[in-house]
Design an enzyme around this catalytic site. Structure first.
Site, PDB file in Angstrom:
ATOM      1  N   ARG A  63      38.195  41.310 -47.280  1.00  0.00           N
ATOM      2  CA  ARG A  63      38.903  42.332 -46.508  1.00  0.00           C
ATOM      3  C   ARG A  63      39.119  43.573 -47.382  1.00  0.00           C
ATOM      4  O   ARG A  63      39.354  43.468 -48.593  1.00  0.00           O
ATOM      5  CB  ARG A  63      40.259  41.755 -46.106  1.00  0.00           C
ATOM      6  CG  ARG A  63      41.144  42.654 -45.251  1.00  0.00           C
ATOM      7  CD  ARG A  63      40.654  42.776 -43.871  1.00  0.00           C
ATOM      8  NE  ARG A  63      41.686  43.191 -42.929  1.00  0.00           N
ATOM      9  CZ  ARG A  63      41.403  43.673 -41.716  1.00  0.00           C
ATOM     10  NH1 ARG A  63      40.150  43.810 -41.305  1.00  0.00           N
ATOM     11  NH2 ARG A  63      42.371  43.999 -40.894  1.00  0.00           N
ATOM     12  N   THR A 107      33.647  45.318 -34.431  1.00  0.00           N
ATOM     13  CA  THR A 107      33.348  44.439 -35.539  1.00  0.00           C
ATOM     14  C   THR A 107      32.033  43.768 -35.173  1.00  0.00           C
ATOM     15  O   THR A 107      31.476  44.025 -34.128  1.00  0.00           O
ATOM     16  CB  THR A 107      34.559  43.484 -35.635  1.00  0.00           C
ATOM     17  OG1 THR A 107      35.714  44.280 -35.814  1.00  0.00           O
ATOM     18  CG2 THR A 107      34.467  42.439 -36.689  1.00  0.00           C
ATOM     19  N   ASN A 154      36.069  48.584 -38.722  1.00  0.00           N
ATOM     20  CA  ASN A 154      37.170  48.782 -37.782  1.00  0.00           C
ATOM     21  C   ASN A 154      36.657  49.492 -36.545  1.00  0.00           C
ATOM     22  O   ASN A 154      36.145  48.846 -35.649  1.00  0.00           O
ATOM     23  CB  ASN A 154      38.370  49.486 -38.397  1.00  0.00           C
ATOM     24  CG  ASN A 154      39.605  49.320 -37.507  1.00  0.00           C
ATOM     25  OD1 ASN A 154      39.688  48.336 -36.767  1.00  0.00           O
ATOM     26  ND2 ASN A 154      40.523  50.243 -37.546  1.00  0.00           N
ATOM     27  N   SER A 158      44.329  41.002 -40.102  1.00  0.00           N
ATOM     28  CA  SER A 158      43.131  41.026 -39.264  1.00  0.00           C
ATOM     29  C   SER A 158      43.225  39.957 -38.184  1.00  0.00           C
ATOM     30  O   SER A 158      44.069  39.054 -38.254  1.00  0.00           O
ATOM     31  CB  SER A 158      41.914  40.753 -40.146  1.00  0.00           C
ATOM     32  OG  SER A 158      40.755  40.600 -39.365  1.00  0.00           O
ATOM     33  N   SER A 159      42.332  40.052 -37.210  1.00  0.00           N
ATOM     34  CA  SER A 159      42.175  38.977 -36.226  1.00  0.00           C
ATOM     35  C   SER A 159      40.826  38.284 -36.366  1.00  0.00           C
ATOM     36  O   SER A 159      40.498  37.402 -35.562  1.00  0.00           O
ATOM     37  CB  SER A 159      42.282  39.536 -34.805  1.00  0.00           C
ATOM     38  OG  SER A 159      43.583  39.980 -34.563  1.00  0.00           O
ATOM     39  N   GLY A 167      35.957  42.203 -31.641  1.00  0.00           N
ATOM     40  CA  GLY A 167      36.827  42.463 -30.486  1.00  0.00           C
ATOM     41  C   GLY A 167      38.290  42.656 -30.823  1.00  0.00           C
ATOM     42  O   GLY A 167      39.142  42.501 -29.946  1.00  0.00           O
TER      43      GLY A 167
HETATM   44  N1  GLY Z   1      39.689  45.549 -37.524  1.00  0.00           N
HETATM   45  C1  GLY Z   1      39.775  44.429 -36.678  1.00  0.00           C
HETATM   46  C2  GLY Z   1      40.322  43.219 -37.329  1.00  0.00           C
HETATM   47  O1  GLY Z   1      40.271  43.110 -38.535  1.00  0.00           O
HETATM   48  O2  GLY Z   1      40.810  42.336 -36.668  1.00  0.00           O
END
Ligand code: GLY
Length: 583
Positions: free
Chosen positions: A116, A395, A415, A466-467, A487
């Protein structure tokens, strides 16, 4: 080139509005473009040994070729990841970051690589506030202040060093990407679909405009050639020197200079100290299967396991797939897990989140007890704390398996589509705006009416929540499903639905991916739905008090089911150009 944020505030505010409009238009176009097919017409791609499934077909072939030449899943994933930095510039990247889940059959080990992006050392908690103390979205989304220190080069190199087969060097795996960047390739599919919508954002910087425009200044389109000579040189520097070729020396200096000239704060020292991290995955079980997914700083694994734990107490298989009763339970489970996400989760180096509690079966049982089987629970009744921060949706995810039983699930991003739009002069590297995934201020609304929480405030050296949820499902220690998606906040609910469709509803993986999806993230209290749900199903959900809203933004769950007869690949039909290739 932009020299100072403050002197261009009005201009950026205009661009922010424009970008949001474009984002929304792009999502809607994508939605119009995806017509859920009749599921009996959808077929997985079969292979005997290994398989690569991704959102862009040239890079899929790059990865499949590495498998054919004896590479393992990690070798193929690294080659695919670097190739997509060239062929899928809206999300494939070396100027962003992401997460990789690896199942190593040789070592009987599941590991997570966190690459990340990290906030520069000069980041303050107030960095994304305006003079009025309120969040200024132009700062985090549209200015160089939103650029996090990129992690992709370090992450892919670390994966190869620790889990590659040893048959390929980093330089060998970079060869296809370098050739694609140097020689160019013909624009088609997703680039042709998305570049026109994002082109004005890119052309704020001459360095980006030169790469992504025709000589007359129009965006490259179907049939044009995208050539990226500077990017080829940067990739060649990594091939020659390893990650130091990116994080130190001439490339790093150019990256830092470009960010500084654009008004950002990333320095050569930030780049030099960047580290990808090997982490222990979040583990859960669901109906006799093991779920391994991404730990913090991604919320993906925790929220996914928490949601599955809640659902495990319901006999979903007794309810028809896609029926109001089944969808209602999915929505209620999502809502509760996303509420916890907002309240507790952030970078583990800064926040001590109660992960064991959140992923425990008895905690899920307590949440389950609060679910009515006939009525939606209003989100405001669940907790009165903060909401999840808005996240970008652009993403990309790819899945890889090999003949040796190894599996890789990788999600990475800039992003927004094409990140912040800035290509660092002389590097070809398109930079991210990942720091917008931080919460700009506690309790303050962002552009989408959401409020944020302390755990995810910006800070020096911190990684934004993040997701991204690259996930591997195992049975008796062997992968049976490799999945993930782009997404933003919809990533986790997408992965959840693919898993439920395969494990509960025994759907073929291609149908499990293609069937329409929905999403609830606690706040706002609404169910976002894709096209394709029958009217009577939506009518019944509304009758249960679910606020139904269309459209749901794009996701793309490029997945692989591993069967006794070999892998079955499911490129998500939501993205033009997604492909599966095997050996
Ligand atoms: N930028 C989307 C995420 O990291 O979830």
């Amino acid at each position: 080139m932009m020299s100072s944020f403050s002197t261009r505030r009005t201009f950026f505010a205009f661009l922010a509005t424009l970008a949001l409009g474009l984002a929304s238009a792009t999502a809607q176009d994508a939605r119009r473009g995806y017509v859920p097919p009749a599921l009996d017409t959808v077929h997985a791609v079969a292979a005997e040994h290994g398989m690569v499934v991704a959102q862009e077909k040239i890079s899929v072939q790059v990865g499949a070729d590495i498998l054919r030449r004896g590479g393992n899943a990690v070798d193929a994933a690294v080659a695919t990841g670097f190739a997509m930095a060239v062929t899928y510039p809206r999300a494939g990247n070396i100027g962003g970051g992401g997460f990789m889940m690896i199942h190593s059959a040789e070592r009987n080990e599941d590991i997570a690589i966190d690459y990340r992006e990290t906030a520069p050392a000069a980041t303050t908690p107030q960095i994304f506030l305006g003079p009025d103390g309120k969040p200024d979205i132009a700062k985090s989304r549209d200015s160089a202040l939103g650029i996090g220190v990129p992690g992709t080069v370090a992450g892919l190199a670390l994966a190869l060093e620790k889990y590659g087969s040893g048959q390929f060097t980093l330089a060998q795996l970079l060869e296809p990407a370098i050739a694609l960047a140097r020689d160019g390739f013909v624009v088609s599919d997703d680039i042709a679909d998305t570049l026109p919508g994002w082109h004005r954002r890119l052309t704020r910087w001459p360095s980006a405009a030169r790469i992504f425009s025709r000589p007359d200044g129009a965006p490259l389109s179907d049939g044009d050639r995208l050539v990226q000579g500077d990017l080829a040189d940067t990739l060649a520097a990594v091939a020659a020197q390893g990650p130091r070729g990116f994080y130190e020396g001439a490339v790093a200096d150019k990256l830092a200079k470009a960010v500084s000239e654009a008004g950002g704060i990333m320095t050569p020292a930030d780049l030099k100290t960047y580290q990808a991290v090997i982490r222990t995955p979040v583990r859960g079980t669901y109906r006799g299967y093991d779920i391994v997914s991404m730990p913090l700083p991604s919320s993906g694994g925790v929220v996914l396991v928490e949601t599955l734990n809640i659902l495990e107490g319901f006999q979903l298989a007794d309810l028809k797939q896609g029926s109001p009763a089944s969808l209602h339970l999915l929505i209620e489970a999502m809502k509760r897990a996303y509420a916890d996400r907002a309240r507790y989760l952030g970078d583990p180096a800064f926040v001590n989140a109660p992960i064991e509690t959140l992923t425990a079966k008895d905690y899920a049982a307590k949440l389950r007890a609060g679910i009515s089987t006939s009525r939606a629970t209003p989100s405001k009744q669940l907790v009165s704390a903060a909401a999840s921060p808005r996240e970008g949706s652009n993403t990309t995810h790819f899945s890889v398996v090999d003949s040796r039983g190894n599996a890789v699930s990788n999600t990475y991003t800039l992003n927004f589509s094409y990140g912040v739009g800035l290509v660092a002069e002389g590097t070809g590297v398109l930079l991210n705006n990942e720091l917008d995934d931080f919460t700009a201020a506690v309790g303050a609304s962002n552009a989408y009416g959401l409020v944020g929480f302390e755990a995810n405030l910006p800070g020096p050296g911190k990684r934004p929540l993040s997701s991204m949820s690259p996930t591997i499902v195992l049975k008796d220690g062997k992968p049976v499903l490799v999945t993930g998606s782009p997404g933003g906040s919809r990533i986790i609910s997408t992965v959840l639905q693919v898993i439920v469709n395969v494990l509960d509803y025994k759907m073929d993986v291609a149908a499990a991916v293609a069937t329409p999806r929905l999403h609830h993230q606690w706040l706002p209290d609404e169910v976002r739905v894709e096209r394709g749900f029958p009217d009577d199903v939506l009518f019944e959900l509304k009758a249960m008090d679910h606020p139904i809203v269309e459209p749901m933004g794009q996701t793309s769950a490029n997945s692989i089911a591993v069967t006794p007869n070999g892998p079955l690949g499911a490129p998500d039909p939501r993205t033009r150009g997604a492909e599966a290739a095997g050996q």
